[in-house]
Design a protein around this motif. Sequence first.
Motif, mmCIF file in Angstrom:
data_model
loop_
_atom_site.group_PDB
_atom_site.id
_atom_site.type_symbol
_atom_site.label_atom_id
_atom_site.label_comp_id
_atom_site.label_asym_id
_atom_site.label_seq_id
_atom_site.Cartn_x
_atom_site.Cartn_y
_atom_site.Cartn_z
ATOM 1 N N ARG A 116 1.767 -2.825 -44.923
ATOM 2 C CA ARG A 116 2.027 -3.815 -44.424
ATOM 3 C C ARG A 116 1.451 -4.034 -42.686
ATOM 4 N NH1 ARG A 116 5.000 -2.846 -48.300
ATOM 5 N NH2 ARG A 116 6.326 -4.668 -49.271
ATOM 6 N N LEU A 117 1.287 -2.947 -42.452
ATOM 7 C CA LEU A 117 0.969 -3.277 -40.502
ATOM 8 C C LEU A 117 -0.938 -2.881 -40.901
ATOM 9 C CD1 LEU A 117 2.704 0.113 -39.001
ATOM 10 C CD2 LEU A 117 2.845 -2.933 -38.709
ATOM 11 N N GLY A 118 -1.301 -3.263 -42.038
ATOM 12 C CA GLY A 118 -2.568 -3.141 -42.471
ATOM 13 C C GLY A 118 -4.211 -1.198 -42.032
ATOM 14 N N VAL A 119 -2.998 -0.373 -42.075
ATOM 15 C CA VAL A 119 -3.315 0.840 -41.467
ATOM 16 C C VAL A 119 -3.905 1.659 -42.618
ATOM 17 C CG1 VAL A 119 -2.988 2.745 -40.649
ATOM 18 C CG2 VAL A 119 -2.165 1.154 -39.581
ATOM 19 N N GLN A 120 -4.641 1.784 -43.223
ATOM 20 C CA GLN A 120 -5.176 3.351 -43.864
ATOM 21 C C GLN A 120 -4.447 4.757 -43.657
ATOM 22 O OE1 GLN A 120 -5.564 3.045 -47.523
ATOM 23 N NE2 GLN A 120 -5.103 4.829 -47.756
ATOM 24 N N ALA A 121 -3.740 5.406 -44.621
ATOM 25 C CA ALA A 121 -3.710 6.299 -43.951
ATOM 26 C C ALA A 121 -4.693 7.356 -44.529
ATOM 27 C CB ALA A 121 -2.482 7.348 -44.504
ATOM 28 N N SER A 122 -4.715 8.590 -43.433
ATOM 29 C CA SER A 122 -5.915 9.170 -43.522
ATOM 30 C C SER A 122 -5.448 10.884 -43.603
ATOM 31 C CB SER A 122 -6.640 9.181 -42.480
ATOM 32 O OG SER A 122 -6.280 8.996 -40.667
ATOM 33 N N GLY A 123 -4.501 10.505 -43.376
ATOM 34 C CA GLY A 123 -4.001 12.670 -42.833
ATOM 35 C C GLY A 123 -1.985 12.779 -43.079
ATOM 36 N N SER A 124 -1.380 13.488 -42.524
ATOM 37 C CA SER A 124 -0.338 13.318 -42.030
ATOM 38 C C SER A 124 0.045 14.789 -41.388
ATOM 39 C CB SER A 124 0.603 14.298 -43.962
ATOM 40 O OG SER A 124 0.305 15.203 -44.000
ATOM 41 N N PHE A 125 1.139 14.472 -40.657
ATOM 42 C CA PHE A 125 1.452 15.326 -40.381
ATOM 43 C C PHE A 125 3.382 15.740 -39.958
ATOM 44 C CE2 PHE A 125 2.598 11.922 -38.511
ATOM 45 C CZ PHE A 125 3.762 11.712 -37.284
ATOM 46 N N GLY A 126 4.264 16.643 -39.478
ATOM 47 C CA GLY A 126 5.977 16.274 -39.564
ATOM 48 C C GLY A 126 6.133 17.484 -39.994
ATOM 49 N N GLU A 127 7.613 17.259 -40.261
ATOM 50 C CA GLU A 127 8.292 18.119 -41.284
ATOM 51 C C GLU A 127 8.413 18.091 -42.914
ATOM 52 O OE1 GLU A 127 12.919 18.628 -42.139
ATOM 53 O OE2 GLU A 127 12.588 17.739 -40.279
ATOM 54 N N GLN A 128 7.820 18.492 -43.443
ATOM 55 C CA GLN A 128 6.695 18.156 -45.075
ATOM 56 C C GLN A 128 6.657 17.506 -44.848
ATOM 57 O OE1 GLN A 128 10.796 18.716 -47.168
ATOM 58 N NE2 GLN A 128 12.320 18.354 -45.535
ATOM 59 N N ALA A 129 5.649 17.133 -44.484
ATOM 60 C CA ALA A 129 4.663 16.911 -44.301
ATOM 61 C C ALA A 129 4.578 15.153 -44.811
ATOM 62 C CB ALA A 129 2.983 16.750 -44.979
ATOM 63 N N LEU A 130 5.400 14.488 -44.217
ATOM 64 C CA LEU A 130 6.093 13.085 -44.052
ATOM 65 C C LEU A 130 5.840 11.754 -43.154
ATOM 66 C CD1 LEU A 130 9.730 14.536 -43.958
ATOM 67 C CD2 LEU A 130 8.662 12.669 -46.262
ATOM 68 N N GLY A 131 5.299 12.569 -42.379
ATOM 69 C CA GLY A 131 5.088 11.607 -41.280
ATOM 70 C C GLY A 131 3.560 11.230 -41.682
ATOM 71 N N LEU A 132 2.127 10.090 -41.768
ATOM 72 C CA LEU A 132 1.329 9.489 -41.598
ATOM 73 C C LEU A 132 0.433 9.689 -40.633
ATOM 74 C CD1 LEU A 132 1.776 7.138 -44.840
ATOM 75 C CD2 LEU A 132 0.882 9.722 -44.750
#
Length: 249
Positions: A116-132
């Motif tokens: 919805r924000l128009g952002v394509q995730a290129s990686g993850s971070f944080g606990e259990q890789a939850l963040g993008l």
Amino acid sequence: MIQRQDLLAHFDGLLQPERFKDYGPNGLQVEGKAEIRHLVSGVTASRALIEAAIADGADAIFVHHGLFWRGMDGRITGWMKERIRLLLAHDISLFAYHLPLDAHPELGNNAQLGARLGVQASGSFGEQALGLVGDVQFANADALAAHVQAVLGRPVTCVSGAPQQAIRRLAWCTGGAQGFYESALAAGADAYLTGEISEPQAHLARETGTTFIAAGHHATERYGAPAVAAHVAAALGLSHRFIEIDNPA
């Protein structure tokens, strides 16, 4: 029409709850009728959602925030008794998935917010890789905050120690993930977006020059539950409706 256990198996197969260490039980939290025709989705298993689902003729409810959490008082009294009473009286099943619903790479809360924000995730971070994390193009923190407000339709809290700095890399994690801020910094983010802000994050934003945006716990987590429920309902031939229960948090 589908059997309740088949619906549970489909949710489990899609969301893979066994992969996560979570704060409460994922899956079927309250058992209702064996046969499911109509599925209602919502963010939280509140009394208002349950009553709306009853009025809509639901056989099952699918939510992100269920009834039971680690460390809670286990007595079925007061508001908890009333929620469960309504579900049992109308023989409605309650399905709840917390971190697995945040994490699904296409239908989850984080993926859906990014879309919805128009952002394509290129990686993850944080606990259990939850963040993008993904690349963006915003002139400064105010431009990013204005975009988020326009997309979510509500004001946000924005703290930046470098108001004129361009935002080229955005990290995000929906809900109450303010504790991931330092992980977002380590991932090279120019800005971090989540649902809530606590006292330490304002200081860190000013000291690091990295924008912190709190856009609302509920507001950032409105999209995963209807996306998953609609996907599963279409696959299984069920009717589905998302019911929004407004929440300022």
